[in-house]
Scaffold this motif. Structure first.
Motif, PDB file in Angstrom:
ATOM      1  N   LEU A 199      29.687  30.171  17.119  1.00 25.05           N
ATOM      2  CA  LEU A 199      28.999  28.891  17.002  1.00 25.05           C
ATOM      3  C   LEU A 199      28.198  28.794  15.716  1.00 25.05           C
ATOM      4  O   LEU A 199      27.876  29.805  15.083  1.00 25.05           O
ATOM      5  CB  LEU A 199      28.075  28.678  18.205  1.00 25.05           C
ATOM      6  N   PHE A 200      27.894  27.559  15.339  1.00 20.07           N
ATOM      7  CA  PHE A 200      27.090  27.277  14.151  1.00 20.07           C
ATOM      8  C   PHE A 200      25.887  28.204  14.115  1.00 20.07           C
ATOM      9  O   PHE A 200      25.216  28.412  15.121  1.00 20.07           O
ATOM     10  CB  PHE A 200      26.621  25.813  14.195  1.00 20.07           C
ATOM     11  N   GLY A 201      25.636  28.766  12.949  1.00 15.53           N
ATOM     12  CA  GLY A 201      24.539  29.706  12.777  1.00 15.53           C
ATOM     13  C   GLY A 201      25.031  31.133  12.629  1.00 15.53           C
ATOM     14  O   GLY A 201      24.328  31.977  12.085  1.00 15.53           O
ATOM     15  N   ASP A 202      26.232  31.429  13.105  1.00 13.48           N
ATOM     16  CA  ASP A 202      26.807  32.758  12.952  1.00 13.48           C
ATOM     17  C   ASP A 202      27.200  32.940  11.485  1.00 13.48           C
ATOM     18  O   ASP A 202      27.937  32.128  10.931  1.00 13.48           O
ATOM     19  CB  ASP A 202      28.037  32.905  13.848  1.00 13.48           C
ATOM     20  N   PRO A 203      26.732  33.999  10.828  1.00 10.42           N
ATOM     21  CA  PRO A 203      27.016  34.200   9.405  1.00 10.42           C
ATOM     22  C   PRO A 203      28.499  34.291   9.051  1.00 10.42           C
ATOM     23  O   PRO A 203      28.882  33.975   7.923  1.00 10.42           O
ATOM     24  CB  PRO A 203      26.316  35.522   9.072  1.00 10.42           C
ATOM     25  N   VAL A 204      29.347  34.686   9.984  1.00  7.43           N
ATOM     26  CA  VAL A 204      30.776  34.784   9.681  1.00  7.43           C
ATOM     27  C   VAL A 204      31.346  33.419   9.302  1.00  7.43           C
ATOM     28  O   VAL A 204      32.326  33.332   8.545  1.00  7.43           O
ATOM     29  CB  VAL A 204      31.566  35.425  10.848  1.00  7.43           C
ATOM     30  N   LEU A 205      30.725  32.341   9.772  1.00 10.86           N
ATOM     31  CA  LEU A 205      31.228  30.995   9.489  1.00 10.86           C
ATOM     32  C   LEU A 205      30.948  30.543   8.056  1.00 10.86           C
ATOM     33  O   LEU A 205      31.571  29.588   7.585  1.00 10.86           O
ATOM     34  CB  LEU A 205      30.636  29.987  10.473  1.00 10.86           C
ATOM     35  N   THR A 206      30.027  31.196   7.382  1.00  9.81           N
ATOM     36  CA  THR A 206      29.705  30.827   5.999  1.00  9.81           C
ATOM     37  C   THR A 206      30.044  31.938   5.021  1.00  9.81           C
ATOM     38  O   THR A 206      29.589  31.932   3.876  1.00  9.81           O
ATOM     39  CB  THR A 206      28.219  30.435   5.879  1.00  9.81           C
ATOM     40  N   THR A 207      30.855  32.871   5.457  1.00  9.77           N
ATOM     41  CA  THR A 207      31.300  33.974   4.603  1.00  9.77           C
ATOM     42  C   THR A 207      32.770  33.760   4.243  1.00  9.77           C
ATOM     43  O   THR A 207      33.598  33.596   5.146  1.00  9.77           O
ATOM     44  CB  THR A 207      31.142  35.320   5.352  1.00  9.77           C
ATOM     45  N   PRO A 208      33.107  33.756   2.954  1.00 10.68           N
ATOM     46  CA  PRO A 208      34.522  33.591   2.589  1.00 10.68           C
ATOM     47  C   PRO A 208      35.382  34.702   3.196  1.00 10.68           C
ATOM     48  O   PRO A 208      34.985  35.872   3.238  1.00 10.68           O
ATOM     49  CB  PRO A 208      34.515  33.681   1.061  1.00 10.68           C
ATOM     50  N   ALA A 209      36.552  34.317   3.679  1.00 12.05           N
ATOM     51  CA  ALA A 209      37.473  35.259   4.325  1.00 12.05           C
ATOM     52  C   ALA A 209      38.338  35.961   3.272  1.00 12.05           C
ATOM     53  O   ALA A 209      38.607  35.423   2.199  1.00 12.05           O
ATOM     54  CB  ALA A 209      38.350  34.511   5.322  1.00 12.05           C
ATOM     55  N   ALA A 210      38.799  37.149   3.623  1.00 10.56           N
ATOM     56  CA  ALA A 210      39.634  37.957   2.734  1.00 10.56           C
ATOM     57  C   ALA A 210      41.104  37.530   2.831  1.00 10.56           C
ATOM     58  O   ALA A 210      41.563  37.094   3.891  1.00 10.56           O
ATOM     59  CB  ALA A 210      39.501  39.438   3.107  1.00 10.56           C
ATOM     60  N   GLU A 211      41.812  37.687   1.742  1.00 12.08           N
ATOM     61  CA  GLU A 211      43.253  37.427   1.729  1.00 12.08           C
ATOM     62  C   GLU A 211      43.936  38.366   2.708  1.00 12.08           C
ATOM     63  O   GLU A 211      43.552  39.529   2.846  1.00 12.08           O
ATOM     64  CB  GLU A 211      43.832  37.689   0.339  1.00 12.08           C
ATOM     65  N   VAL A 212      44.951  37.868   3.382  1.00 13.71           N
ATOM     66  CA  VAL A 212      45.778  38.711   4.243  1.00 13.71           C
ATOM     67  C   VAL A 212      46.749  39.469   3.339  1.00 13.71           C
ATOM     68  O   VAL A 212      47.413  38.867   2.495  1.00 13.71           O
ATOM     69  CB  VAL A 212      46.546  37.855   5.273  1.00 13.71           C
ATOM     70  N   VAL A 213      46.810  40.776   3.505  1.00 13.75           N
ATOM     71  CA  VAL A 213      47.744  41.589   2.715  1.00 13.75           C
ATOM     72  C   VAL A 213      48.792  42.265   3.596  1.00 13.75           C
ATOM     73  O   VAL A 213      49.855  42.630   3.114  1.00 13.75           O
ATOM     74  CB  VAL A 213      47.009  42.642   1.845  1.00 13.75           C
ATOM     75  N   ASP A 214      48.478  42.431   4.870  1.00 12.99           N
ATOM     76  CA  ASP A 214      49.416  43.075   5.794  1.00 12.99           C
ATOM     77  C   ASP A 214      49.944  42.051   6.792  1.00 12.99           C
ATOM     78  O   ASP A 214      49.199  41.559   7.640  1.00 12.99           O
ATOM     79  CB  ASP A 214      48.733  44.221   6.552  1.00 12.99           C
ATOM     80  N   PHE A 215      51.227  41.761   6.683  1.00 21.43           N
ATOM     81  CA  PHE A 215      51.874  40.831   7.607  1.00 21.43           C
ATOM     82  C   PHE A 215      52.513  41.672   8.717  1.00 21.43           C
ATOM     83  O   PHE A 215      53.712  41.895   8.742  1.00 21.43           O
ATOM     84  CB  PHE A 215      52.912  39.985   6.851  1.00 21.43           C
ATOM     85  N   ASP A 216      51.646  42.153   9.597  1.00 16.53           N
ATOM     86  CA  ASP A 216      52.057  43.126  10.601  1.00 16.53           C
ATOM     87  C   ASP A 216      51.831  42.597  12.015  1.00 16.53           C
ATOM     88  O   ASP A 216      51.497  41.425  12.214  1.00 16.53           O
ATOM     89  CB  ASP A 216      51.308  44.439  10.383  1.00 16.53           C
ATOM     90  N   ALA A 217      51.985  43.481  12.977  1.00 17.54           N
ATOM     91  CA  ALA A 217      51.827  43.100  14.386  1.00 17.54           C
ATOM     92  C   ALA A 217      50.406  42.620  14.677  1.00 17.54           C
ATOM     93  O   ALA A 217      50.217  41.715  15.507  1.00 17.54           O
ATOM     94  CB  ALA A 217      52.187  44.278  15.294  1.00 17.54           C
ATOM     95  N   ARG A 218      49.403  43.188  14.000  1.00 17.58           N
ATOM     96  CA  ARG A 218      48.012  42.749  14.222  1.00 17.58           C
ATOM     97  C   ARG A 218      47.826  41.301  13.782  1.00 17.58           C
ATOM     98  O   ARG A 218      47.132  40.533  14.436  1.00 17.58           O
ATOM     99  CB  ARG A 218      47.039  43.671  13.503  1.00 17.58           C
ATOM    100  N   LEU A 219      48.457  40.924  12.665  1.00 16.37           N
ATOM    101  CA  LEU A 219      48.361  39.535  12.207  1.00 16.37           C
ATOM    102  C   LEU A 219      49.060  38.608  13.193  1.00 16.37           C
ATOM    103  O   LEU A 219      48.527  37.551  13.551  1.00 16.37           O
ATOM    104  CB  LEU A 219      48.975  39.381  10.814  1.00 16.37           C
ATOM    105  N   ARG A 220      50.226  39.002  13.662  1.00 16.19           N
ATOM    106  CA  ARG A 220      50.946  38.157  14.630  1.00 16.19           C
ATOM    107  C   ARG A 220      50.139  38.002  15.913  1.00 16.19           C
ATOM    108  O   ARG A 220      50.087  36.913  16.497  1.00 16.19           O
ATOM    109  CB  ARG A 220      52.335  38.736  14.902  1.00 16.19           C
TER     110      ARG A 220
END
Length: 181
Positions: free
Chosen positions: A8-29
């Protein structure tokens, strides 16, 4: 697949830029499937990985025109046409605010298997693609509003039943004497 709790709003993860995906693996799916199942459960239009607390550049979307997901999206705007209308966010449940966005967008990225993918969005789908890509950049739709709209939106958020207000700090009746001698 699992329905996950949405940050929810206020959680710092919501205002932190996300990292590029480099592994197109089972975890991503698995992440894409969890995002999609959570989106369906919440009856939303889009959901980005940071909203589940995962700092990766991936989101899912559902619209009357299209549904799917994008990994590492990049947006291009084919014209200057804009739209202004209500927009909501699953990280701010039940609240909708008028927000100005581009009317048309071309989103390029990859699917969960690493294959190139392009989604052309108009109207509502364009709004959704922009909103979710903003999440990946650590930008909230509140950041896209003019000052008057943002002020009204922040007031509504503070009054929302889900908003976690900061804990009150109680001051000692004895004062700070002794701490700063």
């Amino acid at each position: 697949m699992t329905v996950m709790p949405i940050r929810l709003f206020g959680d710092p993860v919501l205002t932190t830029p996300a990292a590029e995906v480099v592994d197109f693996d089972a975890r991503l799916r698995r992440l894409v499937k969890d995002l999609d199942e959570t989106l369906v459960d919440q009856r939303g239009s889009g959901l980005a990985a940071p909203q589940l607390g995962v700092g990766l550049r991936v989101f899912v979307f559902r619209d009357e025109d299209a549904s799917g997901h994008l990994v590492n999206p990049v947006l291009r705007f084919p014209d200057e046409e804009e739209q202004d209308g209500p927009e909501g966010c699953l990280s701010m449940p039940g609240l909708y605010f008028d927000t100005r966005r581009r009317r048309n967008v071309v989103a390029k990225g990859y699917d969960m298997h690493g294959r190139p993918l392009q989604v052309v969005g108009r109207g509502h789908l364009a709004r959704c693609l922009q909103h979710e890509t903003d999440h990946l950049d650590g930008v909230l739709f509140l950041d896209r509003m003019d000052a008057t709209r943002r002020k009204a939106a922040l007031r509504a958020i503070r009054e929302a039943p889900w908003f976690a207000t900061p804990p009150r700090v109680k001051l000692s009746p004895h004062g700070p004497a002794g701490l700063f001698r």
